[in-house]
Design a protein around this motif. Structure first.
Motif, PDB file in Angstrom:
ATOM      1  N   LYS A  11       6.458  -2.664  -7.887  1.00  0.00           N
ATOM      2  CA  LYS A  11       5.758  -3.217  -8.904  1.00  0.00           C
ATOM      3  C   LYS A  11       6.202  -3.254 -10.163  1.00  0.00           C
ATOM      4  CE  LYS A  11       0.847  -3.819  -9.870  1.00  0.00           C
ATOM      5  NZ  LYS A  11      -0.624  -3.392  -9.543  1.00  0.00           N
ATOM      6  N   SER A 159      -4.606  -8.155  -6.452  1.00  0.00           N
ATOM      7  CA  SER A 159      -3.420  -7.041  -6.754  1.00  0.00           C
ATOM      8  C   SER A 159      -4.351  -5.906  -7.174  1.00  0.00           C
ATOM      9  CB  SER A 159      -2.284  -7.553  -7.436  1.00  0.00           C
ATOM     10  OG  SER A 159      -1.405  -6.389  -7.767  1.00  0.00           O
ATOM     11  N   PHE A 162      -6.790  -4.464  -4.431  1.00  0.00           N
ATOM     12  CA  PHE A 162      -6.107  -3.967  -3.503  1.00  0.00           C
ATOM     13  C   PHE A 162      -5.377  -2.582  -3.682  1.00  0.00           C
ATOM     14  CE2 PHE A 162      -6.280  -8.024  -0.939  1.00  0.00           C
ATOM     15  CZ  PHE A 162      -6.705  -7.435   0.182  1.00  0.00           C
ATOM     16  N   SER A 163      -4.839  -2.534  -5.025  1.00  0.00           N
ATOM     17  CA  SER A 163      -4.384  -1.156  -5.482  1.00  0.00           C
ATOM     18  C   SER A 163      -5.558   0.096  -5.400  1.00  0.00           C
ATOM     19  CB  SER A 163      -3.862  -1.040  -6.837  1.00  0.00           C
ATOM     20  OG  SER A 163      -4.815  -1.483  -7.854  1.00  0.00           O
ATOM     21  N   ASN A 170      -2.395  -0.481   4.332  1.00  0.00           N
ATOM     22  CA  ASN A 170      -2.446  -1.906   3.999  1.00  0.00           C
ATOM     23  C   ASN A 170      -2.621  -2.060   2.547  1.00  0.00           C
ATOM     24  OD1 ASN A 170      -2.355  -2.654   6.748  1.00  0.00           O
ATOM     25  ND2 ASN A 170      -4.213  -2.435   7.022  1.00  0.00           N
ATOM     26  N   GLY A 171      -3.266  -1.433   1.877  1.00  0.00           N
ATOM     27  CA  GLY A 171      -3.580  -1.745   0.526  1.00  0.00           C
ATOM     28  C   GLY A 171      -2.272  -1.393  -0.112  1.00  0.00           C
ATOM     29  N   ILE A 173       0.904  -2.072   0.683  1.00  0.00           N
ATOM     30  CA  ILE A 173       1.611  -2.870   0.886  1.00  0.00           C
ATOM     31  C   ILE A 173       1.369  -4.381   0.441  1.00  0.00           C
ATOM     32  CG2 ILE A 173       3.003  -4.369   2.604  1.00  0.00           C
ATOM     33  CD1 ILE A 173       2.703  -1.850   4.477  1.00  0.00           C
ATOM     34  N   ILE A 174      -0.169  -4.539   0.575  1.00  0.00           N
ATOM     35  CA  ILE A 174      -0.370  -6.089  -0.138  1.00  0.00           C
ATOM     36  C   ILE A 174      -0.598  -6.059  -1.606  1.00  0.00           C
ATOM     37  CG2 ILE A 174      -2.482  -7.354  -0.069  1.00  0.00           C
ATOM     38  CD1 ILE A 174      -3.057  -6.202   3.028  1.00  0.00           C
ATOM     39  N   ALA A 175      -0.960  -4.826  -2.225  1.00  0.00           N
ATOM     40  CA  ALA A 175      -1.091  -4.891  -3.787  1.00  0.00           C
ATOM     41  C   ALA A 175       0.249  -5.350  -4.337  1.00  0.00           C
ATOM     42  CB  ALA A 175      -1.494  -3.514  -4.294  1.00  0.00           C
ATOM     43  N   GLY A 177       2.622  -7.278  -3.180  1.00  0.00           N
ATOM     44  CA  GLY A 177       2.769  -8.625  -3.083  1.00  0.00           C
ATOM     45  C   GLY A 177       1.935  -9.645  -3.699  1.00  0.00           C
ATOM     46  N   PHE A 178       0.601  -9.278  -3.996  1.00  0.00           N
ATOM     47  CA  PHE A 178      -0.168 -10.167  -4.663  1.00  0.00           C
ATOM     48  C   PHE A 178       0.164 -10.022  -6.135  1.00  0.00           C
ATOM     49  CE2 PHE A 178      -3.759 -10.114  -1.295  1.00  0.00           C
ATOM     50  CZ  PHE A 178      -3.808 -11.557  -1.386  1.00  0.00           C
TER      51      PHE A 178
END
Length: 394
Positions: A11, A159, A162-163, A170-171, A173-175, A177-178
């Motif tokens: 990030k 983002s 999810f952080s 899951n949070g 990995i997804i954060a 990405g967003f």
């Protein structure tokens, strides 16, 4: 913990790389003082924060640096959206970005004075999410036209939310990405705004170019028309007599020669006439009355012949008429009608004498035909004037 560090570093790279890309693209390509330019310049804030932290701060502060950089960026967006943007407020926007940058510096340098890093992760997420939601709400309320920028803030909010779940895989990995989608969409917004600005200028230039081309073409056509009209006037002037507008001597001779050359099998009649006692009229009544006689003669002649018949002034009061498709007898009839019409003219009264010749029996050149018609005219004078004569019969 290792996974958390890797994702934080990913990030971190997303923020510093995209921020630098967006900022440099904005200052190099966007030349117009606009809201999109101010928003693009705001990305200098997360870039400086991340660059400074990588050089001077411990890596344990990475999550805090990520949070503070995105929070300050969102704060800058909030202030820029609140400004009623125009060219005058652009300077205020730049000053605002500078002040936020200075504040960011003191937040990072004097952490013991403004210990934001002591805030819990939950509170940090709440602050960031709150600012982003306010931005989104303002954009909706003010009907912010740039949908791409609106979407980028949605991704940034996702983002941030999810952080919050940093303890869930899951949070984690997804954060990022967003976050990547958010910064990519921010870049698309800045790119397309700049591109549209350039295209708008190009369209305006093309519109002006077409307008200029139309004006130039119109002016050129106008000048060409004037040139052609002037040329036509000069051509007519060179072929006609100034007083009567009849063909001059040279032109009428050329016309007869061309009729002989190009229409060898077509008959035509040549008629020569002048005003009887014209010298006496000029000497007695003056040249002005003499010119009136000539004008009246020309007017009566045009009314006595066909539209396709050709009238020429040989000189002084002497005229020649070419009658296409007419033989001797028909020519005599036309000559008699003309003579009678002229005799009806009043104020002043005058008469004419006429001689005729006909192609092809009376000659095969203009000179021959005019000479024979002139002989007929002379014969009419000898016989008492106000007559029609055909010299070949005589």
């Amino acid at each position: 913990m290792i996974q958390l560090d890797i994702l934080n570093q990913a990030k971190f790279l997303i923020i510093i790389c995209f921020s630098f890309l967006i900022f440099t693209f904005t200052i190099s390509m966007n030349k117009k003082n606009s809201l999109s330019k101010a928003l693009g310049l705001a990305f200098i804030l997360p870039f400086i924060i991340c660059a400074y932290s990588s050089l001077f701060l411990d890596s344990t502060y990475t999550p805090y640096i990520l949070w503070i950089s995105e929070t300050i960026l969102s704060m800058a967006f909030l202030i820029l959206i609140l400004l009623k943007f125009n060219n005058k407020s652009y300077d205020a926007a730049i000053i605002t970005i500078f002040i936020i940058g200075v504040c960011s510096y003191f937040i990072l340098m004097e952490m013991h004075i403004i210990p934001l890093y002591l805030l819990s992760h939950r509170n940090q997420v709440f602050i960031s999410a709150y600012i982003i939601i306010v931005n989104i709400g303002l954009m909706k309320y003010r009907k912010f036209p740039e949908k791409t920028f609106f979407l980028a803030n949605i991704f940034l909010l996702a983002s941030t939310l999810f952080s919050f779940f940093q303890n869930h895989n899951n949070g984690l990995i997804i954060a990022p990405g967003f976050s990547f989608m958010a910064y990519l969409t921010f870049y698309k917004y800045v790119y397309y705004e700049t591109y549209n600005e350039h295209m708008s200028k190009i369209r305006e230039i093309n519109r002006l170019k077409k307008k200029i081309d139309r004006s130039v073409n119109k002016e050129v056509k106008k000048q060409l028309l004037h040139y052609e009209m002037a040329k036509e006037k000069l051509l007519i002037k060179s072929k006609t007599d100034s007083l009567t507008k009849a063909y001059n001597k040279e032109t009428i001779i050329n016309i007869i020669d061309e009729m002989i050359e190009f229409k060898k099998n077509e008959k035509f009649c040549v008629m020569m006439f002048d005003i009887d006692n014209f010298k006496y009229i000029n000497d007695t009544f003056g040249h002005i009355i003499g010119d009136v006689c000539i004008k009246n003669l020309v007017s009566t002649t045009r009314n006595s012949i066909r539209e396709k018949d050709l009238l020429g002034r040989f000189g002084g009061d002497e005229f020649v008429i070419v009658l296409p498709g007419i033989d001797v007898e028909e020519g005599k009839a036309v000559a008699e009608r003309l003579r009678e019409n002229v005799s009806l003219i009043r104020e002043p009264e005058f008469t004419i004498s006429i001689g005729i010749s006909c192609y092809p029996q009376d000659g095969d050149t203009a000179k021959d035909l005019v000479s024979l018609a002139d002989e007929g005219l002379y014969a009419s004078k000898e016989k008492g004037k106000n007559m029609v004569s055909y010299a070949k019969v005589l």
